[in-house]
Motif scaffolding. Structure first.
Motif, short mmCIF file in Angstrom:
data_model
loop_
_atom_site.label_atom_id
_atom_site.label_comp_id
_atom_site.label_asym_id
_atom_site.label_seq_id
_atom_site.Cartn_x
_atom_site.Cartn_y
_atom_site.Cartn_z
N ARG A 6 53.22 52.06 26.54
CA ARG A 6 53.43 51.69 25.14
C ARG A 6 53.11 52.88 24.22
O ARG A 6 53.90 53.23 23.36
CB ARG A 6 52.56 50.48 24.80
CG ARG A 6 52.76 49.98 23.40
CD ARG A 6 52.25 48.57 23.24
NE ARG A 6 50.79 48.51 23.25
CZ ARG A 6 50.11 47.38 23.14
NH1 ARG A 6 50.74 46.22 23.05
NH2 ARG A 6 48.79 47.38 23.15
N ARG A 7 51.96 53.49 24.43
CA ARG A 7 51.60 54.64 23.59
C ARG A 7 52.62 55.76 23.70
O ARG A 7 53.09 56.31 22.72
CB ARG A 7 50.23 55.19 23.99
CG ARG A 7 49.11 54.45 23.37
CD ARG A 7 48.04 55.35 22.81
NE ARG A 7 47.28 54.55 21.85
CZ ARG A 7 46.17 54.96 21.25
NH1 ARG A 7 45.67 56.14 21.51
NH2 ARG A 7 45.57 54.20 20.38
N ARG A 8 52.93 56.13 24.93
CA ARG A 8 53.82 57.26 25.14
C ARG A 8 55.18 57.01 24.51
O ARG A 8 55.76 57.87 23.86
CB ARG A 8 54.01 57.51 26.63
CG ARG A 8 52.78 58.07 27.31
CD ARG A 8 52.90 57.92 28.82
NE ARG A 8 51.68 58.38 29.49
CZ ARG A 8 51.33 58.01 30.70
NH1 ARG A 8 52.10 57.17 31.40
NH2 ARG A 8 50.22 58.46 31.25
N PHE A 9 55.69 55.79 24.72
CA PHE A 9 57.05 55.54 24.29
C PHE A 9 57.16 55.13 22.82
O PHE A 9 58.22 55.25 22.23
CB PHE A 9 57.74 54.56 25.24
CG PHE A 9 58.12 55.23 26.53
CD1 PHE A 9 59.22 56.08 26.58
CD2 PHE A 9 57.37 55.09 27.67
CE1 PHE A 9 59.55 56.75 27.75
CE2 PHE A 9 57.69 55.75 28.85
CZ PHE A 9 58.79 56.58 28.89
N LEU A 10 56.05 54.69 22.23
CA LEU A 10 56.06 54.52 20.78
C LEU A 10 56.36 55.88 20.15
O LEU A 10 57.12 55.99 19.20
CB LEU A 10 54.71 53.99 20.29
CG LEU A 10 54.47 52.48 20.39
CD1 LEU A 10 53.01 52.16 20.08
CD2 LEU A 10 55.37 51.72 19.44
N LEU A 11 55.73 56.90 20.69
CA LEU A 11 55.96 58.26 20.17
C LEU A 11 57.33 58.78 20.56
O LEU A 11 58.06 59.32 19.75
CB LEU A 11 54.89 59.22 20.71
CG LEU A 11 53.48 59.08 20.14
CD1 LEU A 11 52.57 60.10 20.81
CD2 LEU A 11 53.48 59.29 18.64
N MET A 12 57.67 58.59 21.84
CA MET A 12 58.91 59.16 22.36
C MET A 12 60.12 58.57 21.65
O MET A 12 61.07 59.27 21.33
CB MET A 12 58.97 58.86 23.87
CG MET A 12 60.16 59.46 24.56
SD MET A 12 60.12 61.25 24.48
CE MET A 12 61.68 61.63 25.25
N ARG A 13 60.07 57.26 21.42
CA ARG A 13 61.20 56.61 20.76
C ARG A 13 61.40 57.17 19.36
O ARG A 13 62.50 57.45 18.92
CB ARG A 13 60.93 55.10 20.68
CG ARG A 13 61.92 54.27 21.46
CD ARG A 13 61.37 52.92 21.81
NE ARG A 13 60.63 52.32 20.71
CZ ARG A 13 61.13 51.38 19.91
NH1 ARG A 13 62.35 50.94 20.08
NH2 ARG A 13 60.39 50.87 18.95
N ARG A 14 60.28 57.34 18.66
CA ARG A 14 60.38 57.89 17.31
C ARG A 14 60.90 59.32 17.35
O ARG A 14 61.67 59.74 16.49
CB ARG A 14 59.01 57.83 16.64
CG ARG A 14 58.68 56.45 16.14
CD ARG A 14 57.24 56.35 15.66
NE ARG A 14 57.02 55.15 14.87
CZ ARG A 14 56.94 53.93 15.37
NH1 ARG A 14 57.06 53.76 16.67
NH2 ARG A 14 56.75 52.89 14.59
N LEU A 15 60.44 60.06 18.36
CA LEU A 15 60.88 61.45 18.46
C LEU A 15 62.38 61.53 18.74
O LEU A 15 63.09 62.35 18.15
CB LEU A 15 60.08 62.16 19.57
CG LEU A 15 60.30 63.66 19.71
CD1 LEU A 15 59.83 64.41 18.46
CD2 LEU A 15 59.56 64.21 20.93
N MET A 16 62.85 60.67 19.63
CA MET A 16 64.27 60.68 19.97
C MET A 16 65.12 60.30 18.75
O MET A 16 66.16 60.89 18.50
CB MET A 16 64.55 59.70 21.12
CG MET A 16 63.94 60.11 22.44
SD MET A 16 64.64 61.61 23.10
CE MET A 16 66.01 60.92 24.02
#
Lengths: 152, 660, 295
Positions: free
Chosen positions: A94-104
């Motif tokens: 959840r943490r990693r992909f909260l960031l990753m999704r926003r970055l993408m």
């Protein structure tokens, strides 16, 4: 007409079908997909499931790599918070992909192309619904050219 | 170049009715590495498996891909199959073309066939990258540690010991027995708690397979399943256990009086004491904080009166390290510190007490010899008010959960008040009455109907003193009216909370705990006594509020799990675990906090670097602890950590194959 | 600053003469008035080379990696950003705090060397972008301090207005912006090499056999590099802006790093990396109460 659009039209003409990669954790989402089959719930044949032990195993780099190689959408799915077979793997996801999704999204990737969902082993209807919706969303967007490595 | 064999299963018409299996088998022949590809009606059948075995030998295959049902169904079958043909089990990969394909795309045969091809292609690409993996064996030490000697710990220890395993019980108090020893009667049968507990305590102490390590605490836990190295701190008792006979002369002569914890501070004990008369072991300890000798250096009476010379003021804490195969944690509960409820007047008015105080007041061997008397003046109370859910089910001030036992013990207390005090009145303020359990609802009904306890639904807003009485002001929400009761005594049903140091113990052992610090089970439904650390099990209220029958049942369950582990001299470990490439690892330790099993440590290695020996840190995965989730691999920037069988390269190969 | 230069030399000389430090890291004048380079001094007489002027912009922290296995201590001059870099290395276990002597200097903000080169010797040179954005001009950790602290009033939160502006653009506009910039990327890895958070023994981008990053220099691979590096330093970037400063093709690298910093602050609570060395890293943990968007 931009290069991107020309390319897109070309592929749409050639009966383009969305290609979606699903990273599914063994314990919840993969089992949920199995239950979807056991329940004979139908969904579009556009996804390919890649089994990982835990959604926490999914390196954000796999996602970029998949887009590079030419998939049109990526879904990372795992156990609901609190249900992780390994206690806490999905909290890291959840943490990693909260960031990753926003970055993408920030670099211009349409948010529909990269999604995250919690799908339990019991949620066959949810699995069906998520896949159906995502396939349609991506069909509307058309083939993905972003991040794609043209060698492929 | 690898030689991959592909086996496409029709599963009767389950797959074959939708997916064009012969076509998939044909197309698969062109996939890189594939040298043999065939379809068959039932791959899992005896002839189907024979086909695979034969092909492995005749075609000299070194990888096998079976496209059939879900690996959750038949992975073990096909792994065994290839193993029988002399191939490493992990060289077999499965493509799920039934649950994930034919069954869900029944009306789109062409696209289902196309998808099946992709799934096979991905499986082939992964299989080529597969490495042979072996299950390792680790030795199992046939000795169990039970932490906490209450009823749950005693039960678990007895079950383990009766199954033939050596068990050590570590108890922090001078005696085993726990909270149950303080309780007077048990619901719903009202049999005497001590009468059923003390025989078990004696059984435990006299059992040849059980060692009691009382007045001791767990200091450190190292190692992993089958091989836990546990350091136990044996606190200095100041009494030589091997000499003392427990005659009790020292206790009777000791001049220092201290409030007795066992009696809920309602009476006194001595500085050299056993917590209660039936204590096991029935040999005293010196409470050094309250002993005159230790405080002033003068006194020494106990030493003088002990004819055996058992008193030893020079004793020091002793540390022993023992290896255990399994650990059962049964540290139980404490009462919620309800001082946050100032409105109930606890601490201010001596006649506002908790349920546990009440247990001591009605106990025949308690401070009042079983006569219910007010702590303030010794008068027998006529009107007794019980307030339930003090700390439980109160998100604002207390705990969000229900403590589960209070409804029943309050009903029990109400019954006992009515039985013991003539013309008494009992009022019970409650939020809900919860009586799940065999015979519980019946008991509650009896309390109301036969014993005439007045149940008032509502919260108490204030307890205050008026003359000799305690005025309990609250609201009856069913009647929507204010209530005021002149009480002689108020009993609070305080919440059950874990031991104050529960989180510390959890960290020492490496198990999880929830927001309330109850230990977390491995799975709430299917693994309720296991923890995420293999070989560590939970019993009793340390995992969540429980009554005695539940604690005992869980203790036996935990013991059964531990027996399963200890009954073998060695155990197999899963080969799918994380590995560190030490040459790349920079020792930053970013992976360490990620691991839910505390399986990663940093270790120092020395190596030659530019003609000089240097020491550097690298991550080190404990294969006995690692469960193979792979969360750590993502934290590793340089890719030095990888998960066997799901390596970066294997997953990338699948991604690539999908897009080729 | 002249006075401080003398003090710096004196301090370095003492450290070396007394044998308290084997090497001292500082800055020396470069070939041009607007350039300085990091310098490693191991002889007392060489301390005369040390200077302190408005171009001492290099973050020296990363050079400590070269002295990881030195027997003896290293003295290093630290501005705010260097000190956060030191904390980064200590927290990442790449540096033993006991083995460094940190000599703190309050940074007035350094001048933009590229602008200086363009505008010529007599112009009024503006402050470098990374220094304009700086919120910690005084070192956050040091053993000795030279000069006076400015205790300058700085904004409490990182300025992410440029990130926010980017976020308002359409997906295609954003994609065009980033790919136009990363099309220029030479993958020289200068940004990585200068970054105190990039302290791996063997960088994933140098491991050609793993299949993560193809050698072909195209925008797809460059974006993989950019995004992966941004994630790798996510939660650990100390905002020193060195990556952007050293980029030979002027890619606004901090736009990616600041995006992640902004999101971490928003999602998981405010966090400034490199202020201390014990706290849990944003990506080294989780909270049960983290925002739930996966549904």
């Amino acid at each position: 007409m931009s290069v991107n659009e020309v390319q897109q039209n070309k592929e749409v003409e050639q009966n383009w079908e969305p290609k979606i990669l699903v990273f599914a954790c063994t314990w919840c989402t993969y089992a949920g997909a199995d239950l979807t089959g056991l329940s004979r719930l139908q969904y579009p044949p556009n996804i390919r499931i890649l089994k990982v032990p835990c959604s926490g195993r999914v390196n954000p780099q796999f996602v970029i790599k998949a887009f590079q190689k030419g998939v049109d959408g990526v879904l990372v799915a795992g156990c609901h918070p609190g249900d992780c077979h390994y206690t806490s793997g999905n909290y890291f996801t959840r943490r990693r992909f909260l960031l990753m999704r926003r970055l993408m999204e920030y670099i211009g990737m349409e948010p529909q192309r990269f999604q995250n969902r919690w799908i339990s082993a019991a949620e066959a209807p949810k699995f069906q619904q998520v896949i159906t919706e995502m396939t349609e969303e991506i069909r509307t967007l058309g083939p993905n050219r972003k991040l794609r490595d043209d060698q492929w | 170049m690898k030689r991959v064999g592909v086996f496409i299963c029709h599963c009767g018409t389950n797959i074959g009715g939708v997916v064009d299996c012969p076509k998939v088998a044909e197309i698969a022949k062109d996939y890189p590495g594939v040298v043999y590809s065939v379809d068959n009606k039932y791959m899992c059948s005896e002839p189907g498996q024979e086909l695979i075995k034969k092909a492995i030998k005749e075609q000299n295959l070194d990888r096998v891909v079976v496209a059939s049902c879900s690996p959750r169904m038949h992975e073990p079958t096909f792994r065994r199959c290839v193993e029988n043909a002399g191939m490493n089990a992990y060289f077999m990969e499965m493509a799920n073309i039934r649950e994930h394909c034919s069954w869900v795309h029944a009306s789109e045969k062409d696209k289902a066939t196309e998808k099946a091809c992709d799934l096979v292609k991905m499986a082939v690409a992964k299989a080529i990258m597969n490495k042979p993996l072996q299950k390792a064996t680790i030795p199992v030490t046939d000795r169990a540690l039970v932490i906490g000697g209450g009823i749950a710990g005693i039960q678990a220890a007895l079950d383990l010991a009766n199954a033939g395993h050596v068990v050590d019980i570590v108890e922090k108090e001078p005696s085993i027995g726990g909270k149950m020893a303080q309780i007077d009667k048990t619901f719903p049968t009202l049999d005497c708690s001590a009468c059923i507990l003390t025989p078990k305590m004696v059984d435990a102490s006299s059992h040849p397979n059980i060692n009691l390590i009382t007045y001791s605490e767990v200091e450190k836990v190292e190692g992993f399943v089958g091989n836990f190295d546990v350091t136990i701190r044996k606190k200095a008792r100041s009494v030589d256990m091997s000499v003392c006979t427990g005659c009790g002369v020292c206790m009777s002569k000791c001049p220092s009086k201290v409030d007795s914890e066992f009696e809920m501070l309602l009476s006194k004990r001595k500085a050299i004491y056993t917590p209660f008369p039936q204590a096991i072991p029935n040999k005293p300890v010196i409470d050094r904080d309250n002993c005159t000798y230790f405080k002033t250096g003068k006194c020494g009476i106990c030493q003088k009166v002990c004819t055996l010379g058992a008193i030893d003021y020079t004793q020091e804490d002793e540390f022993v390290v023992t290896r255990y195969g399994a650990i059962v944690i049964s540290t139980g509960f404490e009462q919620f510190d309800h001082s946050v409820y100032g409105e109930y007047g606890y601490g201010k008015y001596p006649d506002v007490i908790t349920g546990m105080h009440f247990e001591r007041l009605i106990n025949a061997s308690g401070p009042t010899m079983g006569k219910i008397k007010r702590p303030s003046d010794g008068k027998v109370p006529k009107n007794v008010v019980f307030i339930k859910c003090v700390g439980s089910r109160d998100v604002a001030k207390g705990k969000s959960y229900c403590s589960k036992t209070c409804c029943m013990y309050t009903a029990k207390h109400a019954t006992l008040v009515t039985e013991k005090i003539e013309d008494s009145n009992v009022y019970i303020f409650y939020m809900d009455v919860r009586t799940g359990g065999k015979g519980y609802e019946e008991f509650y009904n009896r309390t109301r109907e036969k014993y005439d306890a007045q149940y008032i639904r509502g919260r108490v807003s204030k307890v205050f003193k008026q003359g000799d009485k305690l005025i309990v002001r609250g609201e009856d929400t069913l009647l929507s009216q204010a209530v005021e009761i002149e009480a002689d005594m108020v009993v609070l049903a305080t919440a059950m909370v874990p031991q104050a140091d529960a989180s510390k113990l959890a960290q020492k052992i490496g198990i999880g705990y929830d927001k309330d610090h109850f230990f977390t089970e491995a799975h709430p439904k299917l693994a309720p006594v296991e923890t995420h650390t293999q070989g560590v099990y939970l019993a009793g209220a340390c995992q969540g509020p429980k009554d005695i029958p539940e604690s005992v049942a869980q203790a036996s369950a935990a013991a059964a799990k531990a027996c399963g582990l200890l009954s073998k001299s060695e155990m197999l470990t899963e080969p799918i675990i994380s590995v560190v490439n030490e040459s790349i690892c920079v020792g930053c330790g970013l992976c360490v906090p990620i691991c839910p099993y505390k399986a990663i440590d940093l270790k120092t290695i020395s190596e030659r670097d530019h003609g000089k020996t240097i020491e550097r840190l690298v991550a080190d995965v404990n294969g006995g602890l690692c469960q193979g989730c792979g969360a750590c691999t993502v934290a590793c920037r340089s890719g030095a950590l990888d998960l066997k069988h799901f390596t970066d390269q294997q997953i990338l190969a699948e991604v690539n194959a999908l897009c080729l | 600053m002249v006075d401080l230069t003398l003090e710096i030399r004196k301090t370095a000389k003492e450290l070396l003469e007394k044998g308290e430090a084997k090497v001292v890291l500082g800055w020396e004048k470069g070939n041009f008035p607007y350039s300085t380079t990091p310098v490693f001094i191991d002889k007392p007489e060489d301390t005369e080379r040390l200077i302190w002027d408005e171009y001492c912009i290099n973050n020296l922290a990363l050079y400590m990696l070269d002295y990881k296995h030195l027997d003896g201590k290293v003295g290093i001059f630290v501005k705010g950003c260097d000190s956060r870099g030191i904390n980064r290395l200590v927290q990442d276990k790449q540096l033993d705090r006991e083995k460094v002597i940190l000599i703190g200097l309050s940074c007035p903000g350094m001048k933009d060397e590229k602008k200086a080169k363009e505008l010529g010797p007599n112009a009024d040179i503006p402050m470098a972008q990374k220094c304009q954005d700086c919120r910690y001009p005084d070192p956050v950790v040091y053993d000795v301090f030279l000069g006076e602290k400015q205790n300058k009033k700085v904004p409490e939160k990182i300025d992410t207005s440029d990130v926010e502006e980017m976020e308002t653009k359409s997906p295609d506009e954003k994609y065009r912006f980033f790919t136009t910039n990363y099309e220029k990327c030479l993958r020289c890895y200068a940004c990585r090499n200068v970054c105190p958070a990039c302290n791996c023994k063997e960088c994933i981008f140098d491991q050609t056999a793993t299949g993560w990053l193809a050698k072909a220099n195209n925008v797809s691979n460059n974006m993989f590099f950019a995004l992966t590096r941004a994630m790798h330093v996510g939660g650990r970037c100390i905002e020193c802006g060195e990556c952007e400063r050293v980029c030979s093709v002027n890619i606004p690298i901090m736009l990616l790093n600041k995006k992640i910093i902004k999101d971490i602050n928003f999602l998981f609570g405010d966090y400034d990396a490199g202020l201390e060395t014990e706290e849990r890293l944003p990506l080294g943990g989780y909270d049960y109460t983290d925002p739930e968007e996966f549904m």
